[in-house]
Motif scaffolding. Structure first.
Motif, mmCIF file in Angstrom:
data_model
loop_
_atom_site.group_PDB
_atom_site.id
_atom_site.type_symbol
_atom_site.label_atom_id
_atom_site.label_comp_id
_atom_site.label_asym_id
_atom_site.label_seq_id
_atom_site.Cartn_x
_atom_site.Cartn_y
_atom_site.Cartn_z
ATOM 1 N N UNK A 42 0.790 -1.231 0.000
ATOM 2 C CA UNK A 42 0.000 0.000 0.000
ATOM 3 C C UNK A 42 0.818 1.274 0.000
ATOM 4 N N UNK A 43 0.265 2.304 0.661
ATOM 5 C CA UNK A 43 0.774 3.669 0.557
ATOM 6 C C UNK A 43 2.289 3.786 0.797
ATOM 7 N N UNK A 44 2.761 3.187 1.913
ATOM 8 C CA UNK A 44 4.191 3.309 2.260
ATOM 9 C C UNK A 44 5.051 2.707 1.158
ATOM 10 N N UNK A 50 7.767 1.590 -5.377
ATOM 11 C CA UNK A 50 7.169 0.406 -6.021
ATOM 12 C C UNK A 50 5.823 0.850 -6.614
ATOM 13 N N UNK A 51 5.742 0.991 -7.950
ATOM 14 C CA UNK A 51 4.499 1.512 -8.543
ATOM 15 C C UNK A 51 3.351 0.525 -8.399
ATOM 16 N N UNK A 52 3.671 -0.739 -8.093
ATOM 17 C CA UNK A 52 2.614 -1.741 -7.931
ATOM 18 C C UNK A 52 2.056 -1.743 -6.505
ATOM 19 N N UNK A 53 2.751 -1.105 -5.556
ATOM 20 C CA UNK A 53 2.285 -1.052 -4.168
ATOM 21 C C UNK A 53 2.609 -2.299 -3.367
ATOM 22 N N UNK A 54 3.401 -3.201 -3.941
ATOM 23 C CA UNK A 54 3.728 -4.438 -3.210
ATOM 24 C C UNK A 54 5.187 -4.811 -3.489
ATOM 25 N N UNK A 55 5.974 -5.060 -2.426
ATOM 26 C CA UNK A 55 7.391 -5.396 -2.637
ATOM 27 C C UNK A 55 7.574 -6.898 -2.924
ATOM 28 N N UNK A 56 8.734 -7.258 -3.441
ATOM 29 C CA UNK A 56 9.000 -8.665 -3.805
ATOM 30 C C UNK A 56 8.855 -9.608 -2.614
ATOM 31 N N UNK A 57 9.284 -9.140 -1.433
ATOM 32 C CA UNK A 57 9.248 -10.012 -0.248
ATOM 33 C C UNK A 57 7.809 -10.436 0.072
ATOM 34 N N UNK A 58 6.841 -9.540 -0.200
ATOM 35 C CA UNK A 58 5.436 -9.862 0.095
ATOM 36 C C UNK A 58 4.929 -10.969 -0.841
ATOM 37 N N UNK A 59 5.396 -10.936 -2.098
ATOM 38 C CA UNK A 59 4.975 -12.004 -3.025
ATOM 39 C C UNK A 59 5.411 -13.367 -2.500
ATOM 40 N N UNK A 60 6.641 -13.402 -1.946
ATOM 41 C CA UNK A 60 7.153 -14.683 -1.430
ATOM 42 C C UNK A 60 6.243 -15.212 -0.322
ATOM 43 N N UNK A 61 5.825 -14.311 0.571
ATOM 44 C CA UNK A 61 4.928 -14.737 1.664
ATOM 45 C C UNK A 61 3.608 -15.243 1.085
ATOM 46 N N UNK A 85 -5.070 -3.655 -5.825
ATOM 47 C CA UNK A 85 -6.109 -4.689 -5.872
ATOM 48 C C UNK A 85 -6.135 -5.393 -7.217
ATOM 49 N N UNK A 86 -6.059 -4.604 -8.288
ATOM 50 C CA UNK A 86 -6.096 -5.205 -9.624
ATOM 51 C C UNK A 86 -4.837 -6.060 -9.823
ATOM 52 N N UNK A 87 -3.682 -5.555 -9.385
ATOM 53 C CA UNK A 87 -2.430 -6.315 -9.515
ATOM 54 C C UNK A 87 -2.545 -7.656 -8.783
ATOM 55 N N UNK A 91 -2.363 -11.119 -10.765
ATOM 56 C CA UNK A 91 -1.133 -11.894 -10.586
ATOM 57 C C UNK A 91 -1.416 -13.206 -9.864
ATOM 58 N N UNK A 92 -2.345 -13.181 -8.928
ATOM 59 C CA UNK A 92 -2.615 -14.396 -8.145
ATOM 60 C C UNK A 92 -3.708 -15.255 -8.781
#
Ligand code: NAD
Length: 487
Positions: A42-44, A50-61, A85-87, A91-92
């Motif tokens: 999100x915002x931070x 990160x224009x997608x709002x989600x860092x790589x580490x979060x995808x791993x989780x 949300x759309x991403x 992606x998932x």
């Protein structure tokens, strides 16, 4: 020892952290067997670049837990940011958005007191594929993509859901009277799949009258299945009519992953003030508990929550002088729900999620074994005509080109402007010139791609600017394109 299910938790922005704390507090008190793993989105994260709002580490989780409970996110306005949300949905592979919509009259104000419907919205296709182009100074387009596997997957999911949750009817909403190919496919697949579920009633409504009926007779609906954009709109209509915008939760379901969230946004106007109603996120968490096979905990929490509403313990957003007894803040509301764990509502129908009844629904688009005979029979050439060459002159110019294809019709925004047009002042600046292998649609013969390449080269030589081409095919002799209005 019970094995706990790992759940990714995103606190979100605005009121997200306070409603998530309240929700987790209730889940913990109800002894939900979950192991929260916090991810930052999100915002931070947008602010970190990160224009997608989600860092790589979060995808791993997420790949590991396969389940996400998410607080609302503030989407930064403008400037290259993608909606998180759309991403996440795309992606998932979260193909189904499932939104139960219930009225809680008289404790929550509503225009209709007996709403209990579920909207199953296609989540990955339609106009939300995000394929948009600016073609001329004045014209923009957005492509509506609808695939057979996409329709099969969402419609089968809706029927499977109806069966598992003991629902009686599935209503399909589309606009196939106008979009005969895309929405027509959705309606056709709906009829095909409905035949596999003879014990569940099915009906189709055009989306405009369907939406009107949701607004004034919502009690006639049970499960609704529809395309992405219509689903987005009717979800808010239904939630508004039920009076449950602040109370509704939604599930985004894929075959491997699932994400659960409140339907409302991050409400920055009341963030950090302990005013927010945590019920939307709590209801999403109840859907999550059913999904991860903890139906008894889900039942206990839902019943305690219903009892809290009945007891008149309300946050400010649903406060009414007649039915509220106590106006409470976010944390106090959570405490009131916890105090009622083990109790059942007396006015509302108690929840009763049966163990073993809600095994995970997996749905895949069915791949056809037989391929149709696909033949190229012509091409639509879209041109930019900035000097407003009139349609007759344009047709004369195109007719003089060295090509074996015949110019059949010129259209503007889908409307015929040549030949024999009686339109007073047609918009000619953006037109579509249809070339076919023959003049009659039932006498079309196959052509090769080289015919189109030759035509494009001739157009280029004549100084006509092609902005897009769309091949015209037949499939087993059936037209794979619509005729222009007036053709
Ligand atoms: P919103 O839902 O955040 O707020 C609309 C109104 O409802 C506000 O007055 C708000 O105070 C009130 N409200 C919302 N949730 C409430 C709650 N739980 N308790 C009490 N009152 C509540 O919609 P918005 O203002 O249009 O959007 C704010 C931000 O949220 C935007 O950045 C938007 O992009 C984002 N948003 C995120 C999601 C999501 O993450 N799923 C969904 C919608 C909007």
């Amino acid at each position: 020892m019970t094995i706990k299910t790992s759940i990714a938790i995103a606190y979100g922005d605005g009121i997200g952290p306070e409603i998530m704390r309240a929700t987790l507090h209730i889940l913990q008190a109800a002894q939900a067997q979950i192991e929260p793993v916090v991810i930052e989105v999100g915002e931070k994260i947008y602010q970190q670049g990160y224009t997608s709002g989600i860092p790589d580490s979060a995808w791993d989780v997420l790949k590991r837990t396969k389940v996400l409970l998410k607080g609302p996110i503030t989407t930064p306005q403008g400037g290259g940011y993608k909606s998180l949300n759309v991403t996440l949905r795309k992606t998932l592979g979260l193909f189904a958005n499932v939104r139960p919509c219930v009225s809680y009259a008289p404790y929550v104000e509503t225009t209709c007191s007996n709403i209990d419907l579920v909207i199953v919205r296609e989540n990955e296709e339609d106009l939300y594929a995000g394929i948009e182009h600016r073609q001329t100074d004045e014209v923009y387009q957005c492509l509506k993509i609808v695939s057979r596997p996409g329709c099969e997957q969402i419609i089968r999911y809706a029927f499977e859901y109806a069966q598992k949750f003991n629902r009686k009817k599935v209503t399909c909403l589309s606009k196939d009277n106008i979009m005969k190919m895309t929405d027509g496919l959705f309606h056709r697949v709906f009829n095909e799949i409905a035949a596999d579920y003879p014990t569940i009633q099915h009906e189709h409504l055009i989306v405009d009258i369907g939406t009107a009926l949701i607004a004034c007779q919502p009690e006639r609906f049970d499960v609704i299945v529809t395309l992405n954009l219509y689903g987005d709109i009717i979800s808010d209509v239904a939630a508004q009519v039920a009076g449950s915008v602040g109370l509704g939760g939604s599930a985004n379901i894929g075959n491997q992953m699932a994400m659960f969230e409140a339907i409302h946004g991050s409400a920055p106007d009341i963030a950090g003030k302990n005013l927010a109603n945590p019920s939307g996120l709590l209801n999403a968490a109840i859907q999550m508990l059913v999904h991860i096979n903890q139906p008894l905990v889900a039942t206990a929490i839902e019943n305690a929550w219903l009892k809290t509403l009945e007891d008149g313990i309300h946050t400010g957003d649903i406060y009414s002088p007649t039915y509220s007894k106590q106006k409470v803040g976010t944390q106090e509301f959570a405490d009131a729900v916890i105090a009622r764990l083990g109790q059942r509502p007396s006015h509302f129908k108690p929840a009763d999620y049966k163990p073993g009844a809600y095994t995970k629904i997996e749905c895949y688009g069915e791949r056809p074994q037989v391929r149709s005979k696909k033949e190229l029979v012509g091409v639509d050439i879209f041109i930019d005509n900035p000097t407003d060459i009139p349609a007759n002159e344009l047709a004369a110019k195109l007719g003089a080109l060295d090509t074996s294809l015949q110019l059949i019709v010129i259209t503007s925004r889908g409307l015929k402007i040549w030949p024999n047009s009686t339109i007073e002042a047609p918009y000619v600046r953006h037109c579509c010139c249809r070339f076919q292998s023959g003049s009659e649609v039932n006498q079309l013969s196959a052509i090769g791609q080289e015919e189109i390449i030759k035509l494009l080269s001739a157009l280029n030589g004549a100084g006509i600017e092609v902005i897009k081409t769309e091949n015209l095919y037949t499939f087993d002799g059936q037209l794979g394109f619509t005729l222009a209005q007036g053709q």
